[in-house]
Motif scaffolding. Sequence first.
Motif, short mmCIF file in Angstrom:
data_model
loop_
_atom_site.label_atom_id
_atom_site.label_comp_id
_atom_site.label_asym_id
_atom_site.label_seq_id
_atom_site.Cartn_x
_atom_site.Cartn_y
_atom_site.Cartn_z
N GLY A 129 0.81 -1.21 0.00
CA GLY A 129 0.00 0.00 0.00
C GLY A 129 0.84 1.26 0.00
O GLY A 129 0.52 2.24 -0.70
N LEU A 132 2.16 1.85 -3.47
CA LEU A 132 1.13 2.41 -4.34
C LEU A 132 0.97 3.90 -4.08
O LEU A 132 0.79 4.70 -5.01
CB LEU A 132 -0.20 1.70 -4.12
CG LEU A 132 -0.29 0.21 -4.47
CD1 LEU A 132 -1.73 -0.28 -4.37
CD2 LEU A 132 0.27 -0.07 -5.85
N ARG A 133 1.03 4.29 -2.82
CA ARG A 133 0.88 5.71 -2.48
C ARG A 133 2.02 6.53 -3.06
O ARG A 133 1.80 7.60 -3.62
CB ARG A 133 0.83 5.85 -0.95
CG ARG A 133 0.36 7.20 -0.47
CD ARG A 133 0.21 7.20 1.03
NE ARG A 133 -0.23 8.50 1.51
CZ ARG A 133 -0.32 8.84 2.78
NH1 ARG A 133 0.00 7.95 3.71
NH2 ARG A 133 -0.71 10.04 3.14
N LEU A 152 -3.85 -6.77 -4.13
CA LEU A 152 -3.81 -5.31 -4.23
C LEU A 152 -5.05 -4.62 -3.68
O LEU A 152 -4.96 -3.49 -3.19
CB LEU A 152 -3.60 -4.90 -5.70
CG LEU A 152 -2.28 -5.32 -6.35
CD1 LEU A 152 -2.14 -4.65 -7.72
CD2 LEU A 152 -1.08 -5.00 -5.48
N TRP A 153 -6.22 -5.27 -3.77
CA TRP A 153 -7.45 -4.63 -3.30
C TRP A 153 -7.88 -5.16 -1.94
O TRP A 153 -9.03 -4.97 -1.54
CB TRP A 153 -8.57 -4.84 -4.34
CG TRP A 153 -8.35 -4.08 -5.61
CD1 TRP A 153 -7.78 -4.55 -6.76
CD2 TRP A 153 -8.67 -2.71 -5.87
NE1 TRP A 153 -7.74 -3.57 -7.72
CE2 TRP A 153 -8.29 -2.42 -7.20
CE3 TRP A 153 -9.26 -1.69 -5.11
CZ2 TRP A 153 -8.47 -1.17 -7.79
CZ3 TRP A 153 -9.45 -0.44 -5.68
CH2 TRP A 153 -9.05 -0.20 -7.01
N LEU A 158 -5.54 -1.42 0.81
CA LEU A 158 -6.36 -0.23 0.57
C LEU A 158 -6.10 0.85 1.62
O LEU A 158 -5.94 2.03 1.30
CB LEU A 158 -7.84 -0.60 0.56
CG LEU A 158 -8.38 -1.15 -0.76
CD1 LEU A 158 -9.71 -1.84 -0.53
CD2 LEU A 158 -8.55 -0.03 -1.78
N GLY A 161 -2.71 2.35 1.16
CA GLY A 161 -2.63 3.13 -0.07
C GLY A 161 -3.29 4.49 0.01
O GLY A 161 -3.00 5.38 -0.79
N HIS A 165 -4.99 3.81 -5.06
CA HIS A 165 -5.52 2.83 -6.01
C HIS A 165 -6.28 3.49 -7.15
O HIS A 165 -6.23 3.03 -8.30
CB HIS A 165 -6.48 1.87 -5.30
CG HIS A 165 -5.82 0.88 -4.39
ND1 HIS A 165 -5.19 1.25 -3.22
CD2 HIS A 165 -5.71 -0.48 -4.47
CE1 HIS A 165 -4.71 0.18 -2.62
NE2 HIS A 165 -5.01 -0.89 -3.35
N LEU A 170 -4.00 -0.92 -12.25
CA LEU A 170 -3.48 -2.05 -11.50
C LEU A 170 -3.73 -3.34 -12.26
O LEU A 170 -4.85 -3.60 -12.71
CB LEU A 170 -4.16 -2.12 -10.13
CG LEU A 170 -4.09 -0.85 -9.27
CD1 LEU A 170 -4.85 -1.05 -7.97
CD2 LEU A 170 -2.64 -0.46 -8.98
N GLU A 172 -2.97 -7.50 -11.78
CA GLU A 172 -2.51 -8.55 -10.87
C GLU A 172 -2.33 -9.88 -11.61
O GLU A 172 -2.76 -10.05 -12.75
CB GLU A 172 -3.54 -8.77 -9.76
CG GLU A 172 -3.68 -7.63 -8.79
CD GLU A 172 -4.54 -8.04 -7.59
OE1 GLU A 172 -3.96 -8.29 -6.52
OE2 GLU A 172 -5.78 -8.09 -7.73
#
Length: 257
Positions: A129, A132-133, A152-153, A158, A161, A165, A170, A172
């Motif tokens: 996360g 991703l940020r 990822l979700w 989440l 992040g 997102h 994204l 996977e």
Amino acid sequence: MTEPLILTARDNPLLQRIRKLGQDPGAYRKLGQVWLEGDHLVGAALQRGRPLEELVFTESAWHERADWRGWVARARRVVVVPDALMKTLSTLESPPRIGALLALPADACLAPQAFSVVLDRLQDAGNVGSILRSAAAFGVRQVLAIKGTAALWSPKVLRAGMGAHFALQLVEGLVPEDLAGLAVPLLATSSHAGLVLGQAALPHPCAWVLGHEGRGVDDALMARCAHTVSIPQPGGEESLNVAAAAAICLFASRSPG
């Protein structure tokens, strides 16, 4: 304004689905939905134009925060539950007073020329996360996750992040061979070889490959990298946390514009 649906039964099917999504990191793949906890994540989704299937308020939130009412028109349905019942939907010590369900976004097609991050079997949801940020902050367009990477979700990714997102494409479930579709050079960090960050020009766009917290980048994937890059550490530490290293590398290779 449309009146909300009031739910008070703990075993309501919608609430059971939300619990499943909150407790099982991979449940979103089976159910095709993502559960967003808290007004920050819900607001980030709306800011990026993501439609909400269910917008869930506690009774106290529904009655006290009139500024949330503008979100109602952008949700397919609004649900209100007792505050005590909302606590059963969350795994957090301090449960939020608002949440939302949205349809799981379809995997984006791999964009060959995009500034990218490749996650190679990273296990820690907090690291994923955070990466991703940083990726969203420094202009990365897509994140490509190799099989074995934390979902990822999932709720923990989440939360870490913080809304990133919704600014990223994204993808996977990839295997290393799928990266042959990238037309940008792959870069990986190394503690003992290659370019030195800050002392050599980096290609842009590129794709940063970030490896497993303990084992690093897979050998076969490392062989695909055009360059390895070391991060100077005058303090003498042996290595950096992968999320910290990612932030440094993404900042250094961001678009000059």
